[in-house]
Design a protein around this motif. Structure first.
Motif, PDB file in Angstrom:
ATOM      1  N   VAL A 174       0.473  -1.152   0.224  1.00 39.70           N
ATOM      2  CA  VAL A 174       0.594   0.665  -0.049  1.00 39.70           C
ATOM      3  C   VAL A 174       0.702   1.136  -0.153  1.00 39.70           C
ATOM      4  CG1 VAL A 174      -2.147   1.183   1.084  1.00 39.70           C
ATOM      5  CG2 VAL A 174      -2.101  -1.154   1.148  1.00 39.70           C
ATOM      6  N   ILE A 175       2.124   1.103   0.715  1.00 42.90           N
ATOM      7  CA  ILE A 175       2.640   1.879   0.566  1.00 42.90           C
ATOM      8  C   ILE A 175       3.331   2.474  -0.787  1.00 42.90           C
ATOM      9  CG2 ILE A 175       4.999   3.370   2.005  1.00 42.90           C
ATOM     10  CD1 ILE A 175       4.102   2.027   4.270  1.00 42.90           C
ATOM     11  N   PHE A 176       3.378   1.196  -1.434  1.00 43.46           N
ATOM     12  CA  PHE A 176       4.536   1.032  -2.442  1.00 43.46           C
ATOM     13  C   PHE A 176       3.402   2.026  -3.655  1.00 43.46           C
ATOM     14  CE2 PHE A 176       5.221  -0.755  -6.535  1.00 43.46           C
ATOM     15  CZ  PHE A 176       6.376  -0.089  -7.028  1.00 43.46           C
ATOM     16  N   LEU A 177       2.802   1.713  -3.377  1.00 47.34           N
ATOM     17  CA  LEU A 177       1.418   2.143  -4.056  1.00 47.34           C
ATOM     18  C   LEU A 177       0.803   3.762  -4.568  1.00 47.34           C
ATOM     19  CD1 LEU A 177      -2.264  -0.369  -3.853  1.00 47.34           C
ATOM     20  CD2 LEU A 177      -0.267   0.330  -5.723  1.00 47.34           C
ATOM     21  N   GLU A 178       0.736   4.323  -2.854  1.00 49.05           N
ATOM     22  CA  GLU A 178       0.773   5.556  -2.748  1.00 49.05           C
ATOM     23  C   GLU A 178       1.196   6.533  -3.206  1.00 49.05           C
ATOM     24  OE1 GLU A 178      -1.067   7.063   1.420  1.00 49.05           O
ATOM     25  OE2 GLU A 178      -2.689   5.958  -0.191  1.00 49.05           O
ATOM     26  N   GLN A 179       3.355   5.968  -2.774  1.00 48.07           N
ATOM     27  CA  GLN A 179       4.685   6.640  -3.634  1.00 48.07           C
ATOM     28  C   GLN A 179       4.380   6.974  -5.541  1.00 48.07           C
ATOM     29  OE1 GLN A 179       6.490   7.967  -1.392  1.00 48.07           O
ATOM     30  NE2 GLN A 179       7.394   9.303  -3.310  1.00 48.07           N
ATOM     31  N   TRP A 180       4.009   5.030  -5.610  1.00 49.59           N
ATOM     32  CA  TRP A 180       3.953   4.999  -6.950  1.00 49.59           C
ATOM     33  C   TRP A 180       2.839   6.520  -7.707  1.00 49.59           C
ATOM     34  CZ3 TRP A 180       6.039   1.569 -10.598  1.00 49.59           C
ATOM     35  CH2 TRP A 180       5.692   1.773 -11.839  1.00 49.59           C
ATOM     36  N   GLN A 181       1.646   6.763  -6.913  1.00 49.45           N
ATOM     37  CA  GLN A 181       0.878   7.815  -6.927  1.00 49.45           C
ATOM     38  C   GLN A 181       0.895   9.415  -7.063  1.00 49.45           C
ATOM     39  OE1 GLN A 181      -3.375   5.746  -5.241  1.00 49.45           O
ATOM     40  NE2 GLN A 181      -3.621   5.633  -7.204  1.00 49.45           N
ATOM     41  N   LYS A 182       1.765   9.457  -6.560  1.00 49.04           N
ATOM     42  CA  LYS A 182       2.669  10.525  -5.721  1.00 49.04           C
ATOM     43  C   LYS A 182       3.767  11.004  -6.689  1.00 49.04           C
ATOM     44  CE  LYS A 182       4.697  11.096  -1.549  1.00 49.04           C
ATOM     45  NZ  LYS A 182       4.609  10.968  -0.106  1.00 49.04           N
ATOM     46  N   ASP A 183       4.009  10.147  -7.376  1.00 45.66           N
ATOM     47  CA  ASP A 183       4.901  10.364  -8.609  1.00 45.66           C
ATOM     48  C   ASP A 183       4.831  10.333  -9.408  1.00 45.66           C
ATOM     49  OD1 ASP A 183       7.108  10.115  -6.096  1.00 45.66           O
ATOM     50  OD2 ASP A 183       7.969   7.860  -6.393  1.00 45.66           O
ATOM     51  N   SER A 188      12.793   5.568 -10.215  1.00 43.33           N
ATOM     52  CA  SER A 188      13.215   4.909  -8.928  1.00 43.33           C
ATOM     53  C   SER A 188      12.760   3.633  -8.735  1.00 43.33           C
ATOM     54  CB  SER A 188      13.009   5.944  -8.215  1.00 43.33           C
ATOM     55  OG  SER A 188      13.743   6.178  -6.991  1.00 43.33           O
ATOM     56  N   ALA A 189      10.506   3.376  -8.489  1.00 44.26           N
ATOM     57  CA  ALA A 189      10.009   2.229  -8.684  1.00 44.26           C
ATOM     58  C   ALA A 189      10.364   1.492  -8.838  1.00 44.26           C
ATOM     59  CB  ALA A 189       8.382   3.003  -8.852  1.00 44.26           C
TER      60      ALA A 189
ATOM     61  N   LYS B  43      13.722  12.543  -3.186  1.00 42.01           N
ATOM     62  CA  LYS B  43      12.993  12.591  -3.671  1.00 42.01           C
ATOM     63  C   LYS B  43      12.626  11.422  -4.835  1.00 42.01           C
ATOM     64  CE  LYS B  43      12.251  15.148  -7.996  1.00 42.01           C
ATOM     65  NZ  LYS B  43      12.706  16.038  -8.414  1.00 42.01           N
ATOM     66  N   VAL B  44      13.907  11.051  -4.583  1.00 40.15           N
ATOM     67  CA  VAL B  44      13.280   9.405  -5.797  1.00 40.15           C
ATOM     68  C   VAL B  44      13.689   8.467  -4.844  1.00 40.15           C
ATOM     69  CG1 VAL B  44      14.461  10.580  -7.761  1.00 40.15           C
ATOM     70  CG2 VAL B  44      16.197   9.621  -6.038  1.00 40.15           C
TER      71      VAL B  44
END
Lengths: 230, 108
Positions: A174-183, A188-189, B43-44
Motif C-alpha cells: 500500500v505504501i508503495f502504491l501511494e508513493q507510485w501515485q504521488k510520483d 525509481s520505483a 525525492k527518488v
C-alpha cells in the motif's frame, strides 16, 4: 497542568484523531504479529517505545527471527528510515527554540507526526513547541498502546492466525502504491523492484538486501542527470 | 538468537532510526541550503526502497514448488484493486490480509 500546555493539547488532539485509529489498528497488528511469532508482549512494548518507527518494527520481527546479523539490521534501518532525514531538514526552522522538548520532538519524528507538524496551521495564541510536543507524545502513546495490547491479547485470538504475517506485505504494498501515485516518474520505483528481484535471484533470500541497496543507490546516482531534469 | 543478540539487534535498529532523525538537526543549520545530491535522493529514494521492501516480504515465496506463490499474488492483486478503488489504507491492508489468511488456511 500548566495553562499553555492545556491550550496546546486542546488544539493538538483533534489533529491526531485519524492517527489514533490508524496506530491502534497497525500497532495492535504489530503486537499480535510479534506474539504469534513467539515473542512475549514485552518485545512489542519496549520496541514500540524505543524504536517508534512502524515499518522498521515490522522488519525487526523478521530480523529477530533470522540469524544474528547486526550490520544488516543497521543497514536495513538506515535505508528504510532515510526518508526521516528529509523530515528533519524540513522541520529545522519549526523545531528551533523548542528547548528541553526538542530532543523528544526529534526522537518521535515518525511519518505521521511529521505530516501533522509540518502542515498544521497552529491557531493564534497556542504555543508552537507545546503543540508539536503533544502531537508527538499522543502519536507515540497510541502506537505503544496498540502494540502492547496486541502483544498481550495476541495469544488469545479465537481464530487460526496462520497467514497473518501477510499484513506486513500488504502494508508495504500500500505504501508503495501511494508513493507510485504521488510520483510522476516511475523509474525509481521500477528500479527498486527490478534490482531487488535481480539480487534476490543472484544472492538468495538471506543475503540480497545489502546488494540491493547498493545497486539501488548506485543506479539512482548514475541516473541523476536524467532523473533530476524531470 | 540469544537474548544479548536480540538486544544488540534491537539496539542497532534504534541506533539507525535515531541517526536518521537526529542527523539533520546536528549537521544542517536552518537557512542554509541542503546539498543537491541529498535533496535528489530524498525525492527518488522512497519509491525504490518501498519496492525493495515488498520484495523483502516476498523473499521466501517459492515459485517452483508448494503453492507457487499464488496466495501471495492473488492477495496482492486484491490489495492493489482495493487501494486504487477506495483509497483507504487500513481497508486495503485488512482486506488483503484476510484474503491471504483464508487462502492459506482453506484453499492451498
Amino acid at each position: 497542568m500548566d495553562k499553555t500546555y492545556r491550550k496546546a493539547l486542546k488544539a493538538a488532539f483533534p489533529h491526531t484523531l485519524p492517527i489514533l485509529t490508524g496506530f491502534l489498528f497497525l500497532g495492535m497488528t504489530y503486537g499480535i504479529y510479534m506474539r504469534v511469532s513467539g515473542f512475549s508482549f514485552w518485545y512489542p512494548l519496549l520496541m514500540s517505545l524505543t524504536i517508534f518507527a512502524g515499518s522498521v518494527e515490522f522488519v525487526a520481527v523478521n530480523l529477530l527471527l533470522g540469524s544474528f546479523n547486526p550490520l544488516q539490521a543497521l543497514a536495513m534501518t538506515l535505508m528504510l528510515n532515510a526518508r526521516h532525514l528529509f523530515y528533519g531538514i524540513s522541520l529545522l526552522d519549526k523545531y528551533r527554540g523548542a528547548g528541553w522538548k526538542k530532543p523528544y520532538l526529534i526522537f518521535g519524528l515518525c511519518d505521521e507526526t511529521f505530516s501533522i507538524n509540518y502542515t498544521a496551521v497552529i491557531p493564534e495564541g497556542v504555543d508552537r513547541s507545546c503543540f508539536y510536543f503533544w502531537v508527538t507524545l499522543l502519536d507515540h502513546s497510541y502506537w505503544v498502546l496498540g502494540a502492547t495490547l496486541g502483544g498481550l491479547f495476541g495469544a488469545l485470538l479465537p481464530f487460526n492466525t496462520e497467514g497473518l504475517d501477510f499484513v506486513m506485505t500488504a502494508m508495504f504494498a500500500v505504501i508503495f502504491l501511494e508513493q507510485w501515485q504521488k510520483d510522476s516518474d516511475h523509474t525509481s520505483a521500477l528500479l527498486g523492484v527490478g534490482l531487488s528481484l535481480l539480487c534476490l535471484f543472484a544472492f538468495g533470500a538471506d543475503h540480497f538486501i545489502i546488494p540491493s541497496m547498493l545497486a539501488i543507490l548506485g543506479a539512482l546516482t548514475l541516473l541523476r542527470p536524467r532523473l533530476e531534469r524531470r | 538468537m540469544t537474548l544479548p543478540q536480540q538486544i544488540l539487534t534491537i539496539a542497532m535498529v534504534v541506533l539507525g532510526t535515531m541517526l536518521t532523525r537526529f542527523l539533520p538537526f546536528l549537521i544542517f543549520s536552518p537557512g542554509r541550503s541542503t546539498p543537491r545530491y541529498i535533496r535528489y535522493l530524498g525525492k527518488v529514494l522512497p519509491a525504490a526502497v518501498f519496492g525493495m521492501l515488498v520484495l523483502y516480504c516476498l523473499r521466501n515465496v517459492n515459485l517452483l514448488g508448494g503453492s507457487h506463490g499464488l496466495p501471495e499474488f492473488i492477495s496482492l492483486a486484491l490489495v492493489t484493486g482495493l487501494h486504487l478503488w477506495k483509497h483507504q489504507m487500513l481497508l486495503s491492508i485488512a482486506g488483503g490480509t484476510v484474503c491471504y489468511m483464508l487462502l492459506v488456511q482453506l484453499v492451498f
